[in-house]
Design an enzyme around this catalytic site. Structure first.
Site, PDB file in Angstrom:
ATOM      1  N   LYS A 210       3.175 -44.425  -6.142  1.00 31.39           N
ATOM      2  CA  LYS A 210       3.002 -45.739  -6.760  1.00 31.39           C
ATOM      3  C   LYS A 210       3.408 -46.779  -5.730  1.00 31.39           C
ATOM      4  CE  LYS A 210       3.686 -48.437 -10.897  1.00 31.39           C
ATOM      5  NZ  LYS A 210       3.601 -49.693 -10.143  1.00 31.39           N
ATOM      6  N   ARG A 215      -2.949 -54.717  -6.696  1.00 32.66           N
ATOM      7  CA  ARG A 215      -4.081 -53.937  -7.212  1.00 32.66           C
ATOM      8  C   ARG A 215      -5.385 -54.633  -6.833  1.00 32.66           C
ATOM      9  NH1 ARG A 215      -3.949 -50.819 -12.251  1.00 32.66           N
ATOM     10  NH2 ARG A 215      -5.836 -49.529 -12.301  1.00 32.66           N
ATOM     11  N   PHE A 299      -7.370 -45.063  -4.964  1.00 32.26           N
ATOM     12  CA  PHE A 299      -6.904 -43.927  -5.766  1.00 32.26           C
ATOM     13  C   PHE A 299      -7.853 -43.549  -6.892  1.00 32.26           C
ATOM     14  CE2 PHE A 299      -4.452 -47.699  -7.267  1.00 32.26           C
ATOM     15  CZ  PHE A 299      -5.022 -47.843  -8.527  1.00 32.26           C
TER      16      PHE A 299
END
Length: 511
Positions: A210, A215, A299
């Protein structure tokens, strides 16, 4: 539609405990909402302003004019005035914004003033209202909640879906499909108290680093690349290194989910605000790139070469990502096929420890068979991060607005410096239950040494325990650091200010 209708629905939803009653209240409002006003109404009910920031502080709200005797303000008038306040800039802007705001408040009834004060100050938020609003919209138009939710996740905005479906009926939901170039609301993760809890909850899963970055959702169509943030703002021109990375992929078109992060020479993450500042910078992109290059890491893969992958399980989507993206462009991960295996569970713990040792936030645990549920905080993605708590001293408190009106709710928090003085680190009203608000308001007024319209300054005698995600550098506060996502846990009457955490202890949480 009148502003009073929105304010009354918000009050009803806030005062109602049952989910079905909340949904029914929202459905009644949406059934009466003009389609073109739906995006604004839904955004307000979620406690947000479409204009984001108005440049209006608490002082402008502290002395409202006398309220109007009857409700006449429309949603359109209110939105137009708020938009004008947000646009006001230049010499004399503060005074003009205040005049516009007070003119708006003078036309508002007392309940409408309370609603507007909470909306503008950011204290109107209600948990999970977006999800409730989607259900209310479904009831209002005779659609299924699942169909509305899927349209929202693919359309990227509940407001846009509401406008379409209120204008054209349930058939309009079919217009919202995954398209390259149109961002979708990202899938979100729930939390777990420990890695073992997450493994027990999910079964076969994958652990991923993480990252403490920003983002990004990347859309490539041939040589055209568009980049969006978690809030669906386009930032393509600010991130040339992400565009270059997308063009390196072995695809003609794709929609990818990932992060950008600033790393130091040793490959460790730089402070979060440096990454955020670089992504937020609109000027001199070339200079910013040279000074602080960002590393894009992907991801997930939502679509590739005309194929939508949302409904595929996690591992199938990851296999497609491996096919098109080189290893340095993919997040580190570990597949756990059998969490009941002592060997695999030990490997998972080791992966988590290595991730933390590299300076990252923790791990994201993803169910191996989960689809990509865009726009939802579901149970199939679970984040596991260290929990930090601090004992800090309350220095002041501000009166709340909206549902918190009449309570001292926004706490000013400080820690003791080397010279014994108390230094402010930030504010929070999050985590305060009604019981804590009631007790705290009474106690803080007993400790008050200075009373202002905005709140009270108090004798530094009350210690409060707060949970934080960490701290970050800040030029706004004298200690040079501030708290990240602080939430009140409890008041610590058993501790004196001398036993509270020091500024040095808080700085130690900096990576």
């Amino acid at each position: 539609m009148l502003l009073a209708d929105v304010a009354e629905t918000w009050r009803e939803v806030a005062a109602t405990a049952g989910r079905s009653a909340k949904v029914a209240a929202l459905a009644r409002l949406f059934a009466e909402t003009e389609p073109e006003r739906a995006p604004v109404v839904i955004t307000w009910l979620a406690g947000r302003l479409p204009q984001r920031r108005l440049g209006v502080g608490w002082r402008a709200l502290a002395e409202p004019p006398p309220p109007a005797g009857s409700a006449r303000l429309t949603v359109a008038e209110t939105d137009a005035t708020l938009a004008e306040i947000g646009r006001t800039a230049g010499a004399g802007a503060e005074a003009r914004r205040r005049r516009l705001l007070h003119g708006l408040l003078a036309r508002a009834t007392e309940p409408e003033q309370s609603f507007l004060a909470g909306l503008i100050s950011g204290e109107l938020r209600q948990g999970a209202l977006d999800a409730l609003a989607a259900e209310g919209l479904a009831v209002a138009v005779g659609a299924t909640p699942a169909a509305v939710r899927r349209s929202v996740m693919l359309g990227g905005s509940l407001g846009a879906v509401a406008e379409a479906v209120l204008a054209r009926g349930p058939a309009a939901l079919a217009e919202f499909t995954l398209r390259v170039g149109r961002p979708v609301a990202p899938m979100l993760a729930s939390g777990a108290g420990s890695l073992d809890e997450a493994l027990d909850r999910l079964g076969p899963c994958a652990l991923e680093e993480k990252l403490d970055g920003i983002r990004v959702q990347v859309h490539r169509d041939g040589d055209t690349v568009r980049i969006y943030t978690r809030t669906l703002d386009e930032v393509t021109e600010r991130l040339p290194e992400v565009r270059a990375a997308a063009l390196e992929l072995a695809v003609e078109s794709a929609v990818l989910d990932g992060e950008v992060i600033a790393l130091d020479e040793a490959g460790r993450p730089r402070p979060f605000q440096e990454t955020a500042g670089r992504v937020g910078s609109r000027l001199d992109v070339a200079g910013a790139l040279a000074a602080l290059p960002l590393s894009p890491v992907f991801f997930d893969l939502l679509a590739v070469d005309g194929r939508e992958l949302l409904d595929l399980p996690t591992e199938a989507r990851h296999a497609e990502l491996v096919r098109i993206a080189p290893d340095p462009r993919r997040v580190r991960r570990l597949l756990v096929t059998d969490p009941s295996s002592a060997e695999q569970r030990a490997a998972a713990r080791e992966f988590n420890e290595r991730t933390l040792a590299r300076g990252h936030e923790g791990v994201l645990v993803k169910a191996a068979d989960a689809p990509y549920s865009a726009g939802r905080r579901g149970a199939s993605w679970v984040k596991v991060k260290p929990v930090y708590t601090l004992d800090l001293v309350v220095l002041a408190a501000e009166w709340g607005h909206g549902r918190r009106a009449g309570w001292l709710s926004n706490l000013h928090l400080g820690a003791r410096d080397e010279d014994g003085s108390l230094v402010m680190l930030g504010k929070t009203f999050k985590g305060l239950t009604d019981a804590l608000l009631t007790w705290g308001t009474e106690r803080l007024q007993e400790l008050a040494v200075d009373r202002e319209r905005w709140g009270v300054r108090v004798r530094p005698e009350l210690v409060v325990e707060v949970r934080v995600d960490g701290v970050q550098r800040s030029s706004r506060y004298p200690a040079g650091v501030t708290l990240r996502f602080a939430r009140v846990v409890r008041y610590r009457e058993d501790k004196t200010p001398d036993e509270a955490d020091s500024v040095a202890a808080v700085r130690a949480l900096l990576r």
